[in-house]
Design an enzyme around this catalytic site. Structure first.
Site, PDB file in Angstrom:
ATOM      1  CG  HIS A  74      -5.505  -1.086  -2.493  1.00  0.00           C
ATOM      2  ND1 HIS A  74      -4.419  -0.656  -3.219  1.00  0.00           N
ATOM      3  CD2 HIS A  74      -5.277  -0.724  -1.209  1.00  0.00           C
ATOM      4  CE1 HIS A  74      -3.573  -0.044  -2.409  1.00  0.00           C
ATOM      5  NE2 HIS A  74      -4.076  -0.077  -1.181  1.00  0.00           N
ATOM      6  CG  ASP A  89      -5.815  -1.102  -6.303  1.00  0.00           C
ATOM      7  OD1 ASP A  89      -6.543  -0.163  -5.916  1.00  0.00           O
ATOM      8  OD2 ASP A  89      -4.748  -1.410  -5.756  1.00  0.00           O
ATOM      9  CB  CYS A 121      -0.950  -0.093   1.193  1.00  0.00           C
ATOM     10  SG  CYS A 121      -2.150   1.229   1.420  1.00  0.00           S
TER      11      CYS A 121
END
Length: 221
Positions: A190, A162, A115
């Site tokens: 994600h 994502d 991330c």
């Protein structure tokens, strides 16, 4: 294994979680998501330690708020994003470099992030000479820094669906950085590698982990 206090080049003191053998010949800085050094990130660090790596996981939010450990509900996502917005990228790199310097002397050092940490790992490769390999999982800021040239081998992992990283961004990274190994996981979103999130996909997480371990083993041998 446990917590230590590190000091960055600008004098900032911050916490870090450590794991793995103190005499390891391969070592990793593991970089957090926007949720702090929480249970999931400690599990990630412990998994690499079980593979024989000396691992250090710096608490990058300590520059704004110490001891942050968030979950994954909407409120925690919003808080994590707010905290991330307070952190200067240059100072984050200072913390990452201090973490790297705390790894065992003589060990080959890599960096891997998830991330926000995926972007930080990219910066570690492009904005420093501290690492022999860099791996990023779903780093949302990498596309904006695609013009930066890595100083070490790099590998990236993205989910096809994502919502925060369009495939157009991934292809732009691929075009700008053909030397970078890039994997796209069909149908994954994600955070597909986090077992505590609704977006978790065990098969893709396992595949990405195996690819990451093979890449790191090759370049940190």
């Amino acid at each position: 294994m446990g917590n230590v206090t590190l000091t960055a080049a600008d004098g900032h003191q911050f916490a870090a979680y450590t794991a793995g053998p103190a005499d390891a010949t391969r070592a990793l800085v593991v970089v957090q998501e926007i949720f702090g050094v929480n249970r999931h990130m400690r599990r990630v660090a412990d998994a690499f330690a079980a593979e024989g790596y000396a691992v250090i996981l710096p608490a990058l939010f300590d520059r704004t708020e110490r001891g942050v450990e968030l979950g994954y509900d909407a409120g925690d996502v919003a808080r994590g994003r707010d905290l991330r917005g307070t952190i200067d990228a240059g100072k984050t790199l200072l913390d990452v470099l201090a973490a790297a310097a705390a790894l065992p002397l003589g060990a080959k050092r890599g960096i891997i992030g998830y991330c926000w940490g995926g972007t930080v790992a990219w910066h570690g490769a492009t904005r420093s000479s501290a690492f022999a390999a860099s791996v990023g999982w779903y780093g949302g800021g990498i596309a904006a820094a695609k013009g930066e040239v890595p100083g070490c081998p790099t590998q990236l992992h993205f989910g096809e669906t994502d919502a925060s990283i369009p495939l157009a961004d991934v292809e732009a990274i691929r075009a700008a950085r053909p030397e970078t190994e890039i994997f796209i996981y069909q149908g994954a979103g994600h955070g597909f590698g986090c077992e505590e999130r609704g977006s978790y996909v065990a098969a893709d997480a396992d595949t990405a982990q195996a690819r990451s371990l093979a890449f790191l083993a090759k370049h940190l041998a």
